[in-house]
Structures are given as structure tokens and as C-alpha cells.
Motif scaffolding. Structure first.
Motif, short mmCIF file in Angstrom:
data_model
loop_
_atom_site.label_atom_id
_atom_site.label_comp_id
_atom_site.label_asym_id
_atom_site.label_seq_id
_atom_site.Cartn_x
_atom_site.Cartn_y
_atom_site.Cartn_z
N GLY A 1 -13.83 -28.35 20.20
CA GLY A 1 -14.50 -29.63 20.03
C GLY A 1 -15.82 -29.72 20.76
O GLY A 1 -16.45 -28.71 21.09
N LYS A 2 -16.23 -30.97 21.04
CA LYS A 2 -17.51 -31.22 21.70
C LYS A 2 -17.40 -32.43 22.63
O LYS A 2 -16.53 -33.28 22.47
N VAL A 3 -18.32 -32.45 23.59
CA VAL A 3 -18.50 -33.62 24.46
C VAL A 3 -19.73 -34.36 23.95
O VAL A 3 -20.78 -33.75 23.72
N PHE A 4 -19.60 -35.67 23.77
CA PHE A 4 -20.71 -36.51 23.30
C PHE A 4 -21.05 -37.52 24.38
O PHE A 4 -20.18 -37.95 25.15
N HIS A 5 -22.30 -37.94 24.41
CA HIS A 5 -22.71 -38.95 25.39
C HIS A 5 -23.83 -39.80 24.84
O HIS A 5 -24.56 -39.40 23.92
N GLU B 1 -14.75 -37.01 24.88
CA GLU B 1 -14.35 -35.66 24.47
C GLU B 1 -13.60 -35.78 23.16
O GLU B 1 -12.55 -36.42 23.08
N LEU B 2 -14.17 -35.18 22.11
CA LEU B 2 -13.56 -35.18 20.79
C LEU B 2 -13.14 -33.75 20.45
O LEU B 2 -13.98 -32.84 20.46
N ASN B 3 -11.87 -33.56 20.19
CA ASN B 3 -11.32 -32.23 19.97
C ASN B 3 -11.09 -31.91 18.50
O ASN B 3 -10.73 -32.79 17.71
N SER B 4 -11.31 -30.65 18.16
CA SER B 4 -11.00 -30.11 16.83
C SER B 4 -10.20 -28.84 17.05
O SER B 4 -10.02 -28.39 18.17
N GLU B 5 -9.75 -28.24 15.96
CA GLU B 5 -8.98 -27.00 16.08
C GLU B 5 -9.90 -25.80 16.28
O GLU B 5 -9.53 -24.84 16.96
N GLY C 1 -9.99 -30.83 6.90
CA GLY C 1 -8.77 -30.01 6.89
C GLY C 1 -8.31 -29.53 8.25
O GLY C 1 -7.55 -28.56 8.33
N GLU C 2 -8.78 -30.18 9.31
CA GLU C 2 -8.33 -29.82 10.66
C GLU C 2 -7.95 -31.08 11.43
O GLU C 2 -8.48 -32.16 11.16
N ASN C 3 -7.04 -30.91 12.37
CA ASN C 3 -6.69 -32.02 13.24
C ASN C 3 -7.88 -32.34 14.16
O ASN C 3 -8.55 -31.43 14.66
N ILE C 4 -8.13 -33.61 14.37
CA ILE C 4 -9.20 -34.07 15.26
C ILE C 4 -8.60 -35.13 16.18
O ILE C 4 -7.91 -36.04 15.72
N VAL C 5 -8.86 -34.99 17.47
CA VAL C 5 -8.24 -35.89 18.46
C VAL C 5 -9.30 -36.39 19.44
O VAL C 5 -10.08 -35.60 19.98
N LEU C 6 -9.31 -37.70 19.65
CA LEU C 6 -10.12 -38.27 20.72
C LEU C 6 -9.31 -38.16 22.00
O LEU C 6 -8.31 -38.85 22.18
N LYS C 7 -9.71 -37.25 22.88
CA LYS C 7 -8.91 -36.97 24.06
C LYS C 7 -9.11 -37.97 25.19
O LYS C 7 -8.17 -38.44 25.81
N THR D 1 -34.63 -44.52 52.06
CA THR D 1 -33.47 -45.37 51.73
C THR D 1 -32.18 -44.55 51.73
O THR D 1 -32.23 -43.32 51.64
N LYS D 2 -31.07 -45.21 51.84
CA LYS D 2 -29.78 -44.53 51.76
C LYS D 2 -29.37 -44.42 50.30
O LYS D 2 -29.40 -45.41 49.56
N ILE D 3 -28.97 -43.21 49.90
CA ILE D 3 -28.54 -42.97 48.52
C ILE D 3 -27.07 -42.59 48.54
O ILE D 3 -26.64 -41.77 49.36
N THR D 4 -26.29 -43.18 47.65
CA THR D 4 -24.86 -42.90 47.60
C THR D 4 -24.40 -42.65 46.17
O THR D 4 -24.96 -43.19 45.21
N ILE D 5 -23.39 -41.81 46.06
CA ILE D 5 -22.74 -41.58 44.77
C ILE D 5 -21.60 -42.59 44.65
O ILE D 5 -20.71 -42.64 45.49
N LYS D 6 -21.64 -43.40 43.59
CA LYS D 6 -20.61 -44.41 43.40
C LYS D 6 -19.38 -43.82 42.70
O LYS D 6 -18.25 -44.10 43.06
N ARG D 7 -19.62 -42.98 41.68
CA ARG D 7 -18.53 -42.36 40.94
C ARG D 7 -19.08 -41.28 40.03
O ARG D 7 -20.29 -41.24 39.75
N PHE D 8 -18.21 -40.41 39.57
CA PHE D 8 -18.62 -39.36 38.65
C PHE D 8 -17.45 -38.94 37.79
O PHE D 8 -16.29 -39.18 38.10
N GLU D 9 -17.77 -38.30 36.67
CA GLU D 9 -16.75 -37.81 35.73
C GLU D 9 -17.23 -36.51 35.14
O GLU D 9 -18.43 -36.31 34.94
N ARG D 10 -16.30 -35.62 34.88
CA ARG D 10 -16.63 -34.34 34.23
C ARG D 10 -15.62 -34.07 33.13
O ARG D 10 -14.42 -34.13 33.34
N PHE D 11 -16.13 -33.77 31.93
CA PHE D 11 -15.29 -33.39 30.81
C PHE D 11 -15.61 -31.95 30.43
O PHE D 11 -16.78 -31.58 30.35
N ALA D 12 -14.59 -31.15 30.19
CA ALA D 12 -14.77 -29.78 29.71
C ALA D 12 -13.73 -29.51 28.64
O ALA D 12 -12.54 -29.77 28.85
N ILE D 13 -14.18 -29.00 27.51
CA ILE D 13 -13.26 -28.72 26.41
C ILE D 13 -12.25 -27.67 26.85
O ILE D 13 -12.60 -26.65 27.44
#
Length: 290
Positions: free
Chosen positions: A60-64, A77-81, A136-142, A276-288
Motif C-alpha cells: 500500500g501507500k501512506v497519504f498525507h 495508511e491505506l493497504n493493498s495486496e 480485484g484486490e483487498n484494500i484496507v484503511l489501516k 525561544t523555547k521549542i518543544t515537540i508536542k506529539r508525533f506519529e510514524r506510519f510504515a507499510i
């Protein structure tokens, strides 16, 4: 019996994306009625899609999508076969539509997103089912992530193969620096770090105690197997945990462009430069496949 013309078959094929022979059969079964033929194909497509949904979708692929002002970012993350299907225009269009759906509203989970109505009138699940029937393939929104900061501090990165993506919310005490080139570059660099180094947590304090207990148990057994004296083992384990933090916690990781520097040091340097002070509030990582 109504005449099944080539023009009718062509129109039905264009409207449904189904195969020529399937369109011809649908028109024959419905007496040439175009709308009934569309319903016929949908029904048959749903039946076929249900069978395909049992098959594993591990490619599949990661879209943003990132809003122009940088205040809203979404990632799915949208998965295919197979990678072949993941590269088709139909699959890419589907992923783009689902990501766009997320920009309009937030959803509690994947099920809620699948049940939501697209502007076309179909639910997201119905859009997916239609493409399953066509390709003709299964597709799943993970999974999906949606960050809405309201202050323009969302960043994203998608690797060139579209198999790995990251989403980040970065903040600064002095909001005025958020439009600076240095702040934007830092956001991009951290997103690349997340995609490449795959951190699980932001700081050591975020690691759950049960995870630490499991790590300690593994280290303890390894040291026993190495023949280390029992009275020394408990003194060695804290050092091993520090190494664990350096790989699993984003702020403790070595910066991928300069391994003599940790990510937290990079952020501090840029913050000092910008005053100035810089902070990371949150993050996410997707990998097929993960």
C-alpha cells in the motif's frame, strides 16, 4: 428485449469502472435499463469485494495532506495486496479522497471514518468496496492521524516510495518564530528523523513501566547467560536502559545528519538561535508492513 448497443456498454463501463463483459451482462439482465444495470453491478461488486476482503493486504501507500497555513495535518495508511495496485490511479485517488475527508472533520477511530459520508454521497467504506471490485484486490484503511494545532505548527514527511511517513506538531513559546526558515527547517528535519529512526516515545519518562520491566528482564537474562555475577547485574542494567532510550526515545536519539549530536541538542540549538523555547508536542510514524 432491449437492444444492448456498444454505446450503452461503453457508458456503463465509464460510469462504473467494471469490465466490458460484466457491463454487457448487467444490461442484458436488466433489460437495458442503465440505472438498474448500475445497481446490478454494485450488488455483484459488493459480493466479490466481500470475498476479497478475506485476503491479506500488506502493501500500500501512506497519504498525507497539510493545510496551506500549516495548522492542520492528516496522514493515513491505506493497504493493498500488491505494490502494483498501490501504484494505480484508482488507488491513489481513493487514498487522496480518504485523506481529504479527514481534513473536514475528526473521527474517533477507523470505523467512524469508514462509516462517514463522502461528498459523493457514498460512505468511505463504499468507496473502498467499489475499488476492491474494480481492481480485484483487498484494500484496507489501516490507521490515520489528524493533528489540528490551530497555530500553524504541523509538519509532515513522506519517503519517496510512499511507504513511510511521519507527522509532527512542533511548538515555540514565541509564536513569531514559527514563520521563520529556521523553525520550518527544524520541523522538516525532525520529521525525517522520525521516518528514518522510528522512535516509539518522545522522552524516557514516556516509556511505560511494563515495557521497562520487560527490557530489564531481557537484559538480566542476557547477562546471566554471559556469566556475569548476580551482584553486578543490577548495576549494569541502568546503562543498558540508557542505550535503549537512545534508540527508542526521539529526544535521546542521535541526529541522523550529525551523530555527534542528539535530537534534543539540535532543538536546543535552534531555539537558542531564535531566542525561544521549542518543544515537540506529539508525533506519529506510519510504515507499510509494520
Amino acid at each position: 428485449m432491449a437492444e444492448i448497443t456498444a454505446a450503452k456498454v461503453k457508458e456503463l463501463r465509464e460510469r462504473t469502472g467494471s469490465g466490458m463483459m460484466d457491463c454487457k451482462k448487467a444490461l442484458a439482465e436488466t433489460g437495458g435499463d442503465m440505472e438498474k444495470a448500475i445497481d446490478y453491478l454494485r450488488e455483484k461488486g459488493l459480493a466479490k469485494a466481500a470475498k476479497k476482503a478475506e485476503r491479506t493486504a500488506s502493501d500500500g501507500k501512506v497519504f498525507h495532506i497539510l493545510s496551506d497555513d500549516g495548522a492542520l495535518g492528516v496522514m493515513i495508511e491505506l493497504n493493498s495486496e500488491t505494490d502494483f495496485v498501490a501504484k494505480t490511479d484508482e488507488f491513489i485517488d481513493l487514498g487522496t479522497k480518504i485523506a481529504a475527508q479527514l481534513t473536514h472533520s475528526n473521527y474517533s477511530d477507523v470505523t467512524a471514518l469508514l462509516e462517514s459520508k463522502h461528498e459523493s454521497g457514498s460512505s468511505i467504506q463504499e468507496l473502498i468496496t467499489a475499488i476492491i471490485a474494480k481492481l480485484g484486490e483487498n484494500i484496507v484503511l489501516k490507521r490515520f492521524a489528524r493533528y489540528d494545532s490551530g497555530a500553524g505548527s504541523i509538519f509532515h514527511y513522506i519517503h519517496s516510495n510512499n511507504k513511510v511517513g511521519s507527522l509532527l506538531e512542533l511548538d515555540a513559546e514565541n509564536a513569531g518564530v514559527k514563520s521563520s526558515a529556521e523553525f520550518k527547517e527544524l520541523g522538516h528535519e525532525i520529521c525525517m528523523q522520525i521516518a528514518a529512526a522510528n522512535p516509539s516515545y518522545l522522552v524516557p519518562e514516556d516509556v511505560p513501566e511494563d515495557v521497562l520491566d520487560r527490557e530489564r528482564a531481557v537484559y538480566r537474562q542476557q547477562l546471566l547467560d554471559e556469566g556475569k555475577p548476580a551482584d553486578k547485574i543490577e548495576k549494569i542494567i541502568p546503562g543498558k536502559l540508557r542505550k535503549y532510550y537512545e534508540t527508542s526515545c526521539l529526544m535521546e536519539q542521535e541526529y541522523i545528519r550529525d551523530t555527534d549530536k542528539k535530537v534534543k541538542e539540535l532543538i536546543a540549538e535552534v531555539g537558542k538561535k531564535l531566542g525561544t523555547k521549542i518543544t515537540i508536542k506529539r508525533f506519529e510514524r506510519f510504515a507499510i508492513g509494520e
